[in-house]
Design a protein around this motif. Structure first.
Motif, mmCIF file in Angstrom:
data_model
loop_
_atom_site.group_PDB
_atom_site.id
_atom_site.type_symbol
_atom_site.label_atom_id
_atom_site.label_comp_id
_atom_site.label_asym_id
_atom_site.label_seq_id
_atom_site.Cartn_x
_atom_site.Cartn_y
_atom_site.Cartn_z
ATOM 1 N N ARG A 33 -4.579 -127.784 50.178
ATOM 2 C CA ARG A 33 -5.207 -126.446 49.498
ATOM 3 C C ARG A 33 -6.505 -126.082 50.494
ATOM 4 O O ARG A 33 -6.763 -124.981 50.948
ATOM 5 C CB ARG A 33 -5.443 -126.350 48.284
ATOM 6 C CG ARG A 33 -4.123 -126.481 47.451
ATOM 7 C CD ARG A 33 -4.478 -126.104 45.888
ATOM 8 N NE ARG A 33 -3.230 -126.168 45.176
ATOM 9 C CZ ARG A 33 -2.481 -127.217 44.784
ATOM 10 N NH1 ARG A 33 -2.843 -128.479 45.184
ATOM 11 N NH2 ARG A 33 -1.504 -126.938 44.145
ATOM 12 N N SER A 34 -7.354 -127.349 50.627
ATOM 13 C CA SER A 34 -8.501 -127.049 51.324
ATOM 14 C C SER A 34 -8.087 -126.724 52.746
ATOM 15 O O SER A 34 -8.881 -125.713 53.252
ATOM 16 C CB SER A 34 -9.191 -128.265 51.216
ATOM 17 O OG SER A 34 -10.443 -128.417 52.397
ATOM 18 N N ALA A 37 -7.036 -123.039 52.594
ATOM 19 C CA ALA A 37 -7.951 -122.067 52.643
ATOM 20 C C ALA A 37 -8.776 -121.631 53.962
ATOM 21 O O ALA A 37 -8.955 -120.442 54.059
ATOM 22 C CB ALA A 37 -8.927 -122.306 51.410
ATOM 23 N N THR A 38 -8.918 -122.833 54.594
ATOM 24 C CA THR A 38 -9.619 -122.527 56.060
ATOM 25 C C THR A 38 -8.636 -121.592 56.951
ATOM 26 O O THR A 38 -9.256 -120.708 57.504
ATOM 27 C CB THR A 38 -10.015 -124.014 56.473
ATOM 28 O OG1 THR A 38 -10.859 -124.761 55.532
ATOM 29 C CG2 THR A 38 -10.759 -123.684 58.010
ATOM 30 N N LEU A 42 -8.801 -117.621 53.043
ATOM 31 C CA LEU A 42 -9.101 -117.000 51.601
ATOM 32 C C LEU A 42 -9.910 -117.902 50.758
ATOM 33 O O LEU A 42 -10.250 -119.280 51.297
ATOM 34 C CB LEU A 42 -7.494 -117.099 51.112
ATOM 35 C CG LEU A 42 -6.603 -115.968 51.663
ATOM 36 C CD1 LEU A 42 -5.360 -116.444 50.870
ATOM 37 C CD2 LEU A 42 -7.058 -114.717 51.237
ATOM 38 N N SER A 43 -10.528 -117.187 49.668
ATOM 39 C CA SER A 43 -11.325 -118.284 48.860
ATOM 40 C C SER A 43 -10.457 -119.348 48.076
ATOM 41 O O SER A 43 -9.189 -119.126 48.170
ATOM 42 C CB SER A 43 -11.923 -117.333 47.846
ATOM 43 O OG SER A 43 -11.315 -117.004 46.865
ATOM 44 N N ARG A 44 -11.030 -120.352 47.664
ATOM 45 C CA ARG A 44 -10.206 -121.517 47.182
ATOM 46 C C ARG A 44 -9.585 -120.949 45.811
ATOM 47 O O ARG A 44 -8.605 -121.124 45.600
ATOM 48 C CB ARG A 44 -10.989 -122.760 46.579
ATOM 49 C CG ARG A 44 -11.545 -123.659 47.802
ATOM 50 C CD ARG A 44 -10.357 -124.287 48.367
ATOM 51 N NE ARG A 44 -9.675 -125.080 47.587
ATOM 52 C CZ ARG A 44 -10.023 -126.411 47.253
ATOM 53 N NH1 ARG A 44 -10.876 -126.829 48.082
ATOM 54 N NH2 ARG A 44 -9.380 -127.187 46.454
ATOM 55 N N LEU A 47 -6.625 -118.595 46.644
ATOM 56 C CA LEU A 47 -5.392 -119.526 47.345
ATOM 57 C C LEU A 47 -4.936 -120.295 46.252
ATOM 58 O O LEU A 47 -3.665 -120.436 46.203
ATOM 59 C CB LEU A 47 -6.259 -120.476 48.284
ATOM 60 C CG LEU A 47 -4.952 -121.290 49.019
ATOM 61 C CD1 LEU A 47 -4.388 -120.494 50.032
ATOM 62 C CD2 LEU A 47 -5.552 -122.649 49.671
ATOM 63 N N SER A 48 -5.694 -120.692 45.445
ATOM 64 C CA SER A 48 -5.028 -121.412 43.983
ATOM 65 C C SER A 48 -3.992 -120.696 43.487
ATOM 66 O O SER A 48 -2.975 -121.110 43.039
ATOM 67 C CB SER A 48 -6.269 -121.868 43.149
ATOM 68 O OG SER A 48 -5.817 -122.929 42.732
#
Lengths: 413, 413
Positions: A33-34, A37-38, A42-44, A47-48
Motif C-alpha cells: 500500500r505504501s 500510494a507513492t 494518493l494519500s494513504r 488509497l486505503s
C-alpha cells in the motif's frame, strides 16, 4: 479464426483513482500500500479506501506479506496485486460475416482479441457456436479465465433498442433479430450482458479515443457490408426514440437510383457499402471481387478504380455534409475496412465535406479515419459495460443492463 | 405594433412544488398557509420551507392577516399572495422583420405578449428602440412593472454561440452580429440576460409543449423569411460544437439550383423560405407578394398555387426524412407563419416524410405543426431563463448566463 496480438487501448474512459490503482498494479506487479500510494500520488487514507473496495469486490488480492523488505518494526506490509482471474470484461461485435471479440482486464486494458469469419446466411445458433469457440481460443492463448467475468457487451448488426418492442419492420429484410442473444451469453458466462447496435458501440469507442478535445460531438460513419453510423451529441451517445439514431446508411443520396434492402431507393448504402463499391468497379469494367482485389488495383493506380472511389467518396462527403449541417459536430470519423484500402475515397469524402461547409466555416468539423479499425465495435461494447463515461449518461442499454428476465425467452435454440 | 391577448401556456416546464404553490396563488388569489397546504397537497413543513424561500426572494408577499376568519384562539393566520411587481420574466424574439415579446409571471404563466414590425435593413440600435417601446406598451396595458424583472431571454436570428468567438463567417451575409444586445438589455432592465438563436428557443418551447409523451427527441423546422431549425435530442436542447446545430435551412435538397445567401447552392432555404415560396408562385404566373395574397389564392384553391405548395412541401418532407433517418426523433414540428396559410404544403411534407421512412416503420415520428405559432421563440426564451427543464441540462447559454462583463462591450451605439 485469427487471434491477433492484444493492442493497448489506453484511456478508454476517464481514469478514476481506482483506475490509477489498477493500472499501477497491472504495470508494476505486486505493490505494498505504501508503494502504491507513492506511485499513484494518493494519500494513504484515500488509497486505503480504494484498495479496501477492490479487495472486497475481488478485483485485487493479497499475494504475500512483504516481510523481507520491512524496514521498521511494525506489522509486515501486505503486497497487493491484480487478480488475474477477476475483473475481466468481454466485448463481442457480430458483423454480417465475422465476429470480433476483445477482452479487457480490471484496469480497462485490452489484453486479448481475435476474430472469426462465418457465412452471412448462417443462423444465430451457428454464429454463437463460432463465437464461443473463438472466445475459448482467445482466452486459452492468453491464459485468461472467464470464471470471474464481470460483464459482456455485445454489438449486433442492425437496429437494436432495449427500450422498444421488436417489430417485424425492425429486422430490415434478411437479418433475423438477435433476440435472446443476451440470455445465451448470460447462460454461458453468468455475467451481466449489454446488447446494442454494433456501429453505435463503434461510435462510442471512436468518440472516447478522440477524448475531450472533440469527442463530445461526433458523427461516426462506417462503410462495410452495410453502411451504418453512430452519434455522440453534447457528450452523450444517442440512441434515438426507437434505437435507430445514426442510421446514415439509409439517408437518400442525390441521384441514387438503386433499390436498397430497406425498401427505399437511392440510400447511401446502395452507393457506399463495400459490395456496392466493388460492383461499381465491375460495372465500369474492372474485375474486383473483394477488398484484396481492390487494394491491388489501388496500388497500381488504376484510373477507373480511382474515379469510382472519388465518385463514391464524393457522395459520402455530401451525406456527411448534410449530417454535419444538422448536428454541427466537432469531429467526423469515417470507418470500415475500405477506409484503409481506398485513400482516394477518403480524400474525396473530405473534399466534398469541406465544399459543403465551406461558406459556414465554424461548422467544419475535424475529419479523420477510424483509429480503432475493426476492433472498434468490440472495444465500444466493453466501454459500454464499464459504464464510467459521461458519454453514457442516461444511456438506456447500459442503465438497464441486468441479467435477462425469464420473460425474455431466447429465440436461439 | 400590436398587443395581443395573453395566451395561457401551462406546463412550460415540469411543475415543481414551488411552481404548484405559485400556480395556486395565481389561480386562487391570496391564501393562508393552511389553505395552501390543502390546495397543493403538501405537508405544512414542506410548504413552510417553500413559502419562506419565496418570501425571501420577493416572489410572494404577505397581504393581510386573516383575523376575521380565524376559528381557533391562536395567532391570526397570515395570507400570502403573488407579488404582481416581482418574479416577472421577459422573452424577446428578434426576427428579420418583427420583434415578438412575451412576459411571464412568477408562476411561469404568460401574462402578456405583443409584436412590432421593422424593416429588415434597419440596424440593431433601431430594432432595440422599437423593442423597448413595445415592451413599455405591453407592460402598461397589463399594468405590469419591470422594476423587479428577474431575467430576460433573447432570441436572435442566425447562428449564435456564447461559447465561441464570433467570426466574420458566422454573420452569414447581410445579417450583422447581435453582439452587445445582452448588455443593452442588462443596462435597461438590470436583469440577468440569456441570448441564443431564436429558432433554437422556439424548438425548446415546442418540445416543452409536447411534454413527456414525445418531447425528448424533437426536430423543429421553421419556415419563415429564412429556414431554421432546432433539435432536442435525448431530452436535451442541442447547441452543437459552434452553436450551429439544427441549421436545417442549409442542408442541400435534391435538384436545388439557386444560390443561397450562405454561399452554397440548392439549400433548403432557397426552396422553402416564405419569399421563395411566393417567388415560385410568381414564376409560375400567380401574382402573390405576401402571405395575405397567398392565403387568398389558397382559399380559392388556385391549382398552380396548390402545385407549388405540394412541390415545396415534398422537398421539406424529404429533408426532414433525412434528418429523421439520422436522429430517429419521436416528434417533428413544422413551424413558421406559412404553416397556417398553406395546409397543402404541410400535407405534402407529411406525405414525403412518411414515404421516406415507410420501410422503417419504427423510425416514423409524430408529425405536427407548431402549437405556439409566432410566440414560440419568445416563450422558449423565457423557458430558457427559467432554467428548470431537464431539456436544458448542460445547456451552455443558460448555465453561463450572467450579467455581461465589461469586456463584452456593446457593438450597439
Amino acid at each position: 479464426m485469427s487471434v491477433v496480438k492484444p493492442i493497448g487501448v489506453h484511456a478508454l474512459v476517464r481514469r478514476t483513482h481506482e483506475d490509477r490503482v489498477l493500472v499501477a498494479l497491472r504495470e508494476r506487479g505486486a505493490l505494498s500500500r505504501s508503494e502504491l500510494a507513492t506511485v499513484v500520488g494518493l494519500s494513504r487514507t484515500t488509497l486505503s479506501e480504494i484498495t479496501g473496495s477492490l479487495l472486497a469486490r475481488g478485483a485485487i488480492i493479497v499475494v504475500d506479506t512483504d516481510a523481507t523488505s520491512r524496514s521498521g518494526s511494525g506489522r509486515p506490509a501486505e503486497r497487493l496485486a491484480l487478480d488475474p482471474r477477476s475483473g475481466q470484461y468481454l466485448g463481442v461485435d457480430f458483423g454480417h460475416r465475422r465476429v470480433q471479440v476483445a477482452v479487457a482486464d480490471a484496469s480497462h486494458e485490452i489484453i486479448a482479441s481475435g476474430s472469426a469469419r462465418y457465412d452471412d446466411g448462417i443462423d444465430w445458433r451457428a454464429r454463437l457456436d463460432t463465437t464461443f469457440a473463438l472466445i475459448e481460443e482467445v482466452s486459452s492463448e492468453r491464459g485468461t479465465h472467464f470464471g470471474a467475468l464481470q460483464a459482456v457487451g455485445i454489438g449486433v448488426p442492425g437496429p437494436y433498442a432495449r427500450t422498444t418492442t421488436a417489430e417485424p419492420g425492425m429486422s430490415w429484410g434478411r437479418r433475423e433479430p438477435a433476440e435472446g442473444i443476451d440470455e445465451a451469453f448470460h447462460d454461458r458466462f453468468g455475467a451481466r450482458v449489454v446488447v446494442d447496435n454494433n456501429t453505435r458501440f463503434a461510435a462510442l469507442a471512436e468518440a472516447l479515443s478522440i477524448g475531450s478535445s472533440g469527442g463530445d460531438d461526433v458523427i461516426y460513419l462506417r462503410l462495410s457490408d452495410g453502411v451504418g453510423g453512430g452519434l455522440v451529441i453534447g457528450g452523450r451517445l444517442v440512441v434515438g426514440s426507437a434505437g435507430l439514431a445514426g442510421e446514415l446508411g439509409h439517408v437518400a443520396v442525390a441521384g441514387g437510383t438503386r433499390s436498397c434492402r430497406c425498401g427505399k431507393t437511392g440510400c447511401l448504402e446502395t452507393v457506399a457499402a463495400t459490395p456496392e463499391i466493388l460492383a461499381e468497379c465491375r460495372r465500369r469494367g474492372v474485375d474486383v471481387n473483394d477488398l484484396d482485389d481492390l487494394r491491388r488495383e489501388v496500388a497500381r493506380a488504376h484510373p477507373v478504380v480511382d474515379a469510382v472511389l472519388r465518385d463514391i467518396g464524393g457522395a459520402v462527403g455530401r451525406a456527411l455534409g448534410t449530417a454535419a449541417m444538422t448536428l454541427n459536430p466537432s469531429s467526423i470519423v469515417l470507418g470500415g475496412p475500405v477506409v484503409d484500402v481506398a485513400p482516394a475515397l477518403v480524400d474525396a469524402a473530405r473534399s466534398a465535406l469541406r465544399f459543403e461547409l465551406a461558406s459556414i466555416s465554424p461548422a467544419l468539423p475535424d475529419f479523420r479515419t477510424s483509429t480503432l479499425g475493426d476492433l472498434a465495435g468490440a472495444v465500444g461494447a466493453i466501454a459500454a459495460v464499464f459504464r464510467e463515461s459521461p458519454l453514457l449518461a442516461n444511456y438506456p442499454g447500459v442503465a438497464d443492463a441486468v441479467t435477462p428476465s425469464p420473460t425474455m425467452r431466447s429465440s436461439i435454440r
